[in-house]
Design a protein around this motif. Structure first.
Motif, PDB file in Angstrom:
ATOM      1  N   VAL A 156       0.868  -1.193   0.000  1.00  0.00           N
ATOM      2  CA  VAL A 156       0.000   0.000   0.000  1.00  0.00           C
ATOM      3  C   VAL A 156       0.898   1.234   0.000  1.00  0.00           C
ATOM      4  O   VAL A 156       1.194   1.808   1.047  1.00  0.00           O
ATOM      5  CB  VAL A 156      -0.940   0.018   1.224  1.00  0.00           C
ATOM      6  N   PRO A 157       1.353   1.679  -1.174  1.00  0.00           N
ATOM      7  CA  PRO A 157       2.317   2.790  -1.231  1.00  0.00           C
ATOM      8  C   PRO A 157       1.827   4.074  -0.565  1.00  0.00           C
ATOM      9  O   PRO A 157       2.637   4.847  -0.043  1.00  0.00           O
ATOM     10  CB  PRO A 157       2.528   2.989  -2.737  1.00  0.00           C
ATOM     11  N   GLU A 158       0.517   4.329  -0.569  1.00  0.00           N
ATOM     12  CA  GLU A 158      -0.009   5.545   0.048  1.00  0.00           C
ATOM     13  C   GLU A 158      -0.512   5.292   1.468  1.00  0.00           C
ATOM     14  O   GLU A 158      -1.140   6.161   2.082  1.00  0.00           O
ATOM     15  CB  GLU A 158      -1.150   6.124  -0.796  1.00  0.00           C
ATOM     16  N   GLY A 159      -0.238   4.111   2.009  1.00  0.00           N
ATOM     17  CA  GLY A 159      -0.704   3.787   3.346  1.00  0.00           C
ATOM     18  C   GLY A 159       0.019   4.582   4.421  1.00  0.00           C
ATOM     19  O   GLY A 159       1.171   4.998   4.255  1.00  0.00           O
ATOM     20  N   VAL A 160      -0.662   4.794   5.545  1.00  0.00           N
ATOM     21  CA  VAL A 160      -0.086   5.542   6.663  1.00  0.00           C
ATOM     22  C   VAL A 160      -0.159   4.703   7.935  1.00  0.00           C
ATOM     23  O   VAL A 160      -1.059   3.881   8.115  1.00  0.00           O
ATOM     24  CB  VAL A 160      -0.789   6.897   6.872  1.00  0.00           C
ATOM     25  N   VAL A 161       0.809   4.955   8.824  1.00  0.00           N
ATOM     26  CA  VAL A 161       0.977   4.190  10.061  1.00  0.00           C
ATOM     27  C   VAL A 161       0.910   5.153  11.238  1.00  0.00           C
ATOM     28  O   VAL A 161       1.523   6.229  11.201  1.00  0.00           O
ATOM     29  CB  VAL A 161       2.335   3.457  10.050  1.00  0.00           C
ATOM     30  N   ASN A 162       0.185   4.766  12.292  1.00  0.00           N
ATOM     31  CA  ASN A 162       0.096   5.646  13.463  1.00  0.00           C
ATOM     32  C   ASN A 162       1.287   5.422  14.400  1.00  0.00           C
ATOM     33  O   ASN A 162       2.228   4.695  14.089  1.00  0.00           O
ATOM     34  CB  ASN A 162      -1.244   5.460  14.180  1.00  0.00           C
TER      35      ASN A 162
END
Length: 431
Positions: A228-234
């Motif tokens: 998921v290249p545009e994924g974000v992690v908290n």
């Protein structure tokens, strides 16, 4: 990352076997109570397993009187989700102005909402609802234009991890969080499965990660970003909020009034329930919940300071939203239909002063500044630096021009009577 920072509003969704007893003492917001009192009187219904194990606590007495002290897992078999309509929920979330949704896939009770590896039959595919709820929500969310994320309780699992009762925040790391290598491998396998199956746009972990699995995180994040290249992690991977150099979050989080120090530079997100609980709490009433105006003002305040709001809903065990929660989202939908340009894709506006009497917040989008105003009557002075706004361009969104002129402290606006629900006035920015 751009999509996340422009989204501004997401919907959190806490749903689980805890939605069957659906009970907690609605004392108030996280961050406003002493830790020992908080855990004994915890208003989070999703913490029912823990709260009901603290002798003498209100949840302990409730569990004994109402449920006969029976095992928690009985609730899994009574969680049927018979009225669950993911398309209806996703459509409502989208109309309310949300751009992403993050449901729980495994909370602290360890029950997974998909057929997770290692769970045997202790999941919603084999028991209770007997369906893959994560897949249902992912499909519906994306069909209605929402990005889809996953919440996962990496640090606490009262079934596969440790079962020690937590009575104070200091006990979470001591004996509440599962740090063993076997659990680390178990959690890692499940998060990898979530990534491969559902391609989540947000990877939202909670209560840290097993100590003996922290070295696995860089490879896990690399794998995630490849899928998921545009994924974000908290930020909740090392303890409650990440501190290790190897754990590099894309955004930081606060919760109700806790960890507000994370609301600063860079991407951040405040999460909270419409009431005092994340999971459905039948003991809550309208007096414990945000009103429509309160929810809109919270959103505007968070956005005006550069953050996102992750506003939580907690469905009943049958899959429907409680009336108060639905009414808040419907009210937000009506407001956003008119005023969303002041929210989505906006940034904080420099050179202005927010206020509370009257209530005032500011945002900016391109060459436009937006004043969000409530609790006003007649003429209102909008404080800002000289030369910032063109008063001749003042227009109430979908309401026509508003008379305004420059004064030494900013702009004097002839707004008339405005109640608790904010109205939005747009200006051209001069400099």
């Amino acid at each position: 990352m751009t999509w996340f920072q422009e989204a501004k509003l997401g919907i959190f969704m806490h749903w689980g076997a805890f939605s069957v007893p659906a009970w907690a003492e609605p004392i108030g917001e996280l961050g406003t109570f002493d830790s020992e009192f908080w855990f004994a009187h915890c208003p989070y219904a999703e913490w029912y397993w823990n709260s009901s194990q603290i002798p003498g606590s209100p949840a302990f007495e409730h569990h004994r009187a109402v449920h006969g002290g029976r095992p928690y897992d009985d609730f899994l078999d009574e969680w049927w989700a018979e009225r669950f309509d993911p398309d209806d929920l996703a459509q409502l979330f989208a109309r309310a102005g949300a751009r992403y949704v993050v449901p729980t896939t495994k909370h602290h009770d360890g029950i997974t909402l998909w057929d997770a590896p290692g769970t045997g039959s202790r999941n919603t595919v084999h028991r209770g609802p007997q369906r893959d709820l994560v897949a249902d929500l992912a499909r519906a969310a994306r069909a209605h234009g929402l990005r889809f994320g996953v919440y996962y309780s990496g640090g606490i699992d009262w079934h596969a991890g440790r079962r020690a009762v937590i009575r104070h925040e200091d006990e979470i790391d001591d004996h509440g969080r599962a740090n063993e290598s076997a659990y680390a491998a178990y959690a890692l396998r499940q998060v990898r499965d979530l990534i491969q199956r559902y391609r989540p746009d947000v990877l939202w972990n909670d209560i840290g990660w097993p100590d003996l699995g922290l070295d696995d995180l860089p490879a896990l994040f690399a794998e995630y970003r490849e899928v998921v290249p545009e994924g974000v992690v908290n930020d909740r991977w090392d303890g409650t909020h990440s501190r290790r150099p190897s754990v590099r979050p894309d955004f930081r989080t606060s919760e109700y009034q806790a960890n507000r120090q994370n609301e600063g530079d860079g991407a951040w997100e405040n999460c909270r329930g419409i009431g005092f609980s994340f999971g459905y709490n039948q003991a809550e009433g309208p007096q414990h919940s945000l009103s429509v105006a309160g929810a809109v003002r919270l959103l505007a305040d968070v956005v005006s300071r550069g953050g996102n709001l992750l506003l939580n809903v907690g469905p009943r065990a049958d899959g429907t939203l409680p009336r108060t929660q639905r009414e808040v989202l419907e009210g937000m939908a009506d407001w956003m239909a008119v005023n969303s340009s002041a929210i989505h894709g906006s940034q904080p506006l420099g050179g202005v002063s927010p206020g509370d009497a009257p209530w005032l917040r500011w945002t900016r989008h391109g060459d436009h500044a937006y004043a969000l105003i409530a609790d006003a009557a007649g003429d209102v002075t909008l404080a800002h630096r000289s030369g910032l706004l063109d008063p001749t361009t003042a227009v109430r969104l979908y309401g026509g021009p508003v008379a305004a002129h420059t004064v030494p402290d900013g702009t004097l606006l002839h707004i008339g009577e405005v109640g608790e629900l904010p109205v939005v006035v747009r200006f051209d920015v001069l400099g």
